[in-house]
Write a protein that holds these residues in place. Structure first.
Motif, PDB file in Angstrom:
ATOM      1  N   ARG A 259      34.437  16.521  68.746  1.00  0.00           N
ATOM      2  CA  ARG A 259      35.891  16.064  68.249  1.00  0.00           C
ATOM      3  C   ARG A 259      36.620  15.669  67.622  1.00  0.00           C
ATOM      4  NH1 ARG A 259      36.098  11.670  72.168  1.00  0.00           N
ATOM      5  NH2 ARG A 259      35.952   9.387  70.419  1.00  0.00           N
ATOM      6  N   ASP A 260      35.984  15.472  66.076  1.00  0.00           N
ATOM      7  CA  ASP A 260      36.615  15.194  64.641  1.00  0.00           C
ATOM      8  C   ASP A 260      36.091  16.801  64.476  1.00  0.00           C
ATOM      9  OD1 ASP A 260      37.113  12.737  64.468  1.00  0.00           O
ATOM     10  OD2 ASP A 260      34.910  12.223  63.680  1.00  0.00           O
ATOM     11  N   MET A 261      34.425  17.924  65.042  1.00  0.00           N
ATOM     12  CA  MET A 261      34.506  18.415  64.044  1.00  0.00           C
ATOM     13  C   MET A 261      34.717  19.742  64.360  1.00  0.00           C
ATOM     14  SD  MET A 261      30.369  17.955  63.380  1.00  0.00           S
ATOM     15  CE  MET A 261      30.149  19.546  62.495  1.00  0.00           C
ATOM     16  N   PHE A 262      35.262  19.428  65.466  1.00  0.00           N
ATOM     17  CA  PHE A 262      36.116  21.017  66.399  1.00  0.00           C
ATOM     18  C   PHE A 262      37.204  20.566  67.381  1.00  0.00           C
ATOM     19  CE2 PHE A 262      31.772  21.459  67.083  1.00  0.00           C
ATOM     20  CZ  PHE A 262      31.398  22.811  66.903  1.00  0.00           C
ATOM     21  N   PRO A 263      38.649  21.047  66.509  1.00  0.00           N
ATOM     22  CA  PRO A 263      39.404  19.828  66.650  1.00  0.00           C
ATOM     23  C   PRO A 263      40.301  20.634  67.215  1.00  0.00           C
ATOM     24  CG  PRO A 263      39.345  20.288  64.162  1.00  0.00           C
ATOM     25  CD  PRO A 263      38.242  20.453  64.470  1.00  0.00           C
ATOM     26  N   ASP A 264      40.099  21.634  67.483  1.00  0.00           N
ATOM     27  CA  ASP A 264      40.879  22.759  68.196  1.00  0.00           C
ATOM     28  C   ASP A 264      39.949  23.253  70.025  1.00  0.00           C
ATOM     29  OD1 ASP A 264      42.552  23.162  65.934  1.00  0.00           O
ATOM     30  OD2 ASP A 264      41.411  25.261  65.479  1.00  0.00           O
ATOM     31  N   SER A 265      38.831  22.464  70.194  1.00  0.00           N
ATOM     32  CA  SER A 265      38.782  22.485  71.516  1.00  0.00           C
ATOM     33  C   SER A 265      39.568  21.696  72.434  1.00  0.00           C
ATOM     34  CB  SER A 265      37.045  22.499  71.431  1.00  0.00           C
ATOM     35  OG  SER A 265      36.716  23.699  70.533  1.00  0.00           O
ATOM     36  N   LYS A 266      39.346  22.291  74.112  1.00  0.00           N
ATOM     37  CA  LYS A 266      40.407  20.859  74.556  1.00  0.00           C
ATOM     38  C   LYS A 266      39.253  19.769  74.611  1.00  0.00           C
ATOM     39  CE  LYS A 266      41.062  23.656  77.748  1.00  0.00           C
ATOM     40  NZ  LYS A 266      41.373  24.131  78.963  1.00  0.00           N
ATOM     41  N   ASN A 267      37.355  20.273  74.739  1.00  0.00           N
ATOM     42  CA  ASN A 267      36.405  19.471  74.560  1.00  0.00           C
ATOM     43  C   ASN A 267      35.400  19.323  74.463  1.00  0.00           C
ATOM     44  OD1 ASN A 267      36.213  20.621  77.376  1.00  0.00           O
ATOM     45  ND2 ASN A 267      37.500  20.093  78.091  1.00  0.00           N
ATOM     46  N   TYR A 268      34.418  19.120  74.666  1.00  0.00           N
ATOM     47  CA  TYR A 268      32.429  19.148  73.966  1.00  0.00           C
ATOM     48  C   TYR A 268      32.883  20.616  75.225  1.00  0.00           C
ATOM     49  CZ  TYR A 268      28.303  18.481  72.250  1.00  0.00           C
ATOM     50  OH  TYR A 268      27.123  18.411  72.042  1.00  0.00           O
ATOM     51  N   ALA A 269      32.410  20.479  76.250  1.00  0.00           N
ATOM     52  CA  ALA A 269      32.505  21.732  77.550  1.00  0.00           C
ATOM     53  C   ALA A 269      32.926  22.859  76.316  1.00  0.00           C
ATOM     54  CB  ALA A 269      32.356  21.612  78.474  1.00  0.00           C
ATOM     55  N   ASP A 270      33.918  22.634  76.433  1.00  0.00           N
ATOM     56  CA  ASP A 270      34.906  24.190  75.376  1.00  0.00           C
ATOM     57  C   ASP A 270      34.472  25.075  74.726  1.00  0.00           C
ATOM     58  OD1 ASP A 270      37.471  25.433  76.017  1.00  0.00           O
ATOM     59  OD2 ASP A 270      38.403  24.526  74.193  1.00  0.00           O
ATOM     60  N   VAL A 271      33.798  24.112  73.919  1.00  0.00           N
ATOM     61  CA  VAL A 271      33.694  24.438  72.267  1.00  0.00           C
ATOM     62  C   VAL A 271      32.713  25.495  72.745  1.00  0.00           C
ATOM     63  CG1 VAL A 271      32.088  23.712  70.167  1.00  0.00           C
ATOM     64  CG2 VAL A 271      33.750  21.686  70.902  1.00  0.00           C
ATOM     65  N   TYR A 272      31.027  24.719  73.496  1.00  0.00           N
ATOM     66  CA  TYR A 272      30.418  25.898  73.939  1.00  0.00           C
ATOM     67  C   TYR A 272      30.711  27.040  74.360  1.00  0.00           C
ATOM     68  CZ  TYR A 272      26.848  22.574  73.727  1.00  0.00           C
ATOM     69  OH  TYR A 272      25.863  21.877  71.960  1.00  0.00           O
ATOM     70  N   ASP A 273      32.603  26.895  76.191  1.00  0.00           N
ATOM     71  CA  ASP A 273      33.258  28.194  76.412  1.00  0.00           C
ATOM     72  C   ASP A 273      33.739  29.463  75.835  1.00  0.00           C
ATOM     73  OD1 ASP A 273      33.494  29.040  78.641  1.00  0.00           O
ATOM     74  OD2 ASP A 273      35.118  28.565  78.683  1.00  0.00           O
ATOM     75  N   ARG A 274      34.170  28.490  74.978  1.00  0.00           N
ATOM     76  CA  ARG A 274      34.998  28.889  73.525  1.00  0.00           C
ATOM     77  C   ARG A 274      34.500  30.751  72.910  1.00  0.00           C
ATOM     78  NH1 ARG A 274      38.903  26.737  69.540  1.00  0.00           N
ATOM     79  NH2 ARG A 274      40.942  26.357  71.317  1.00  0.00           N
TER      80      ARG A 274
END
Ligand code: GUN
Ligand code: FE
Length: 495
Positions: A259-274
């Protein structure tokens, strides 16, 4: 180069047990399975003995008696599909059992990164990888999705050793260019990608069509990869169609880090999805703490989950909601996650998958959700119903260990069961038969030898086959794995 074939056709006779769907094992008694020289199953014939096979099957298949090797499952033995370990770190094998009271992030820094970094030494890597492959094969693992290290030469060596020892494998060079110790990090995103391409090229040079060994893109987990590296890995996946493996939602401190490292992502799965890293060929290890929205996304993308119950208990990570994931339509397989998990055995993973699912069904000891089991309230009834639902049966756990795992690694058409057209990835399981006469001094030498090697599963003869299988799941080990084949090749024999 292609993996070697077999110089003979093979006939397997006796009892075959395999999972036909989640929760349903099929028992094929007195059956013949014919495997050609390429390792493919070309006939399955029920009610068949050796004589009948020779007279009726061989002519149909164009086989001659002296061109066939025959293997018979004796009394107390059965053929079972080889296990599929959907998540294992080969370089962590020397650390099995060493985790103390650590949890994920301090475990990585204390035990894992130093060990992985030391496998830049090729002689050490050879020693560790050889034993890891031999040990997992001896436990019946015919396919493994391996994480190697960041080093190209030792990752290539892992692929070479899987090929020569005959284990089907996905071999991933670990990408980590962001968060990690200075002594164990890719130098830059572009170097990370170049190194990954080098291992792909190497694997193509030893197994051109990835028949036995396939590369797999391996961003370690979101915190360890830069945005640049993940973008490029997504593009490489687009370009090559290669599978992807990574970790997700394993530990609460890790969730906060993401959450701290990827503030623009909705959630953990969204990090990978992007980054285009969530696809049909993505294996996500753990998935303990996915939100409803994330699980729906994972299901929608067709990504799969590797459930690693041993690791999740050892590192105090949590209990994955396997039934919930399955009900969402997500494919689930089992992973040992050596050495987060201390056991290299997928049978052990199946056992623990069943046990930890029971924990989800136990009422909390304190707190407002506590249930008075004697009360006949609506909430209580629904909780009790849910409790039953989350539990995994022996049959379900074995499905995840075989056919479910095959789907997770993208080989559902090739392995996981005993149908015509599948490849012969199988194990011969032998259980201990307790002699009729309770006078062991009168045992024949032959029986004594067998007795010493059958492990903890004692079969008295009155058990139904369903019960024998349950006894195997809860008390079996590598002593019960008598022979192992991959693509028809005998890769392990217990003497
Ligand atoms: N998350 C990032 N790396 C690892 C690892 O090596 N093992 C486990 N279990 N989780 C991880
Ligand atoms: Fe892992």
């Amino acid at each position: 180069m292609a993996p070697p074939g077999n110089d003979k056709n093979q006939l397997f006779l006796g009892l075959f047990i395999h999972s036909v769907k989640l929760g349903e094992l099929q028992y094929l008694h007195d059956t013949a399975v014919c495997v050609d020289k390429s390792g493919k199953i070309i006939a399955v014939e029920k009610q068949c003995d050796q004589k009948k096979a020779e007279v009726t099957l061989y002519p149909k298949l164009g086989w001659k008696v002296d061109d066939v090797t025959v293997t018979i499952a004796k009394d107390g033995q059965f053929f079972f599909p080889g296990f599929i370990d959907t998540h294992i770190h080969a370089p962590q094998y020397p650390n099995v059992g060493i985790f103390g009271k650590s949890t994920l992030l301090d475990w990585l820094n204390t035990y894992t990164f130093p060990m992985e970094a030391s496998l830049s030494s090729l002689p050490k890597a050879r020693r560790v990888y050889t034993r890891c492959i031999q040990r997992t094969i001896a436990h019946g693992t015919t396919t493994a999705a391996y994480y190697a290290t960041i080093h190209v030469p030792s990752t290539n060596l892992l692929a070479d050793l899987c090929l020569s020892l005959g284990q089907r494998a996905f071999v991933g060079r670990v990408c980590m260019d962001n968060l990690g110790p200075k002594y164990y990090l890719d130098e830059s995103p572009s170097k990370s990608l170049a190194a990954t391409r080098a291992t792909i090229d190497h694997i193509r040079s030893i197994d051109a069509d990835f028949d036995l060994i396939s590369p797999i893109l391996t961003p370690r987990f979101a915190p360890s990869c830069s945005v640049d590296a993940m973008t490029q890995l997504g593009a490489l996946h687009q370009e090559t169609g290669l599978p992807i493996q990574t970790h997700i939602a394993e530990n609460v401190d890790e969730l906060k880090l993401v959450r701290d490292m990827f503030p623009d992502s909705k959630n953990y799965a969204d990090v990978y999805d992007r980054f285009g890293l969530l696809g049909k060929r993505t294996i996500l290890a753990h998935a303990i703490y996915l939100s409803e929205e994330e699980a729906d996304l994972v299901a929608h993308r067709g990504s799969k989950v590797s459930h690693c119950p041993c690791s999740n208990s050892a590192l105090t990570s949590g209990v994955a909601p396997v039934r919930w994931l399955l009900d969402k339509g997500i494919g689930v397989g089992l992973g040992t996650d050596v050495s987060g998990g201390y056991s290299p055995s997928v049978l052990d993973a199946a056992r623990q998958a069943a046990l930890v699912s029971n924990h989800l069904a136990m009422p909390p000891r304190t707190g407002k959700k506590q249930i008075d089991s004697s009360a006949d309230t609506e909430a209580n009834t629904s909780f009790k119903d849910d409790r039953e639902l989350v539990r995994l049966s022996v049959e379900e756990a074995l499905h995840l260990a075989t056919r479910g795992g095959a789907e997770v690694v993208g080989l559902g058409e090739k392995i996981g069961g005993f149908e015509v057209g599948k490849e012969w990835d199988a194990q011969l399981i032998g259980l201990g038969l307790v002699p009729e006469e309770d006078d062991s001094t009168e045992l024949k030498q032959d029986d004594q030898d067998q007795d010493q090697d059958t492990g903890n599963v004692d079969i008295f003869g009155w058990e139904r086959w369903e019960d024998r299988v349950a006894k195997w799941v809860f008390n079996g080990d590598d002593r019960n794995v008598k022979k192992v084949w991959v693509r028809g090749r005998l890769v392990h024999e217990r003497r």
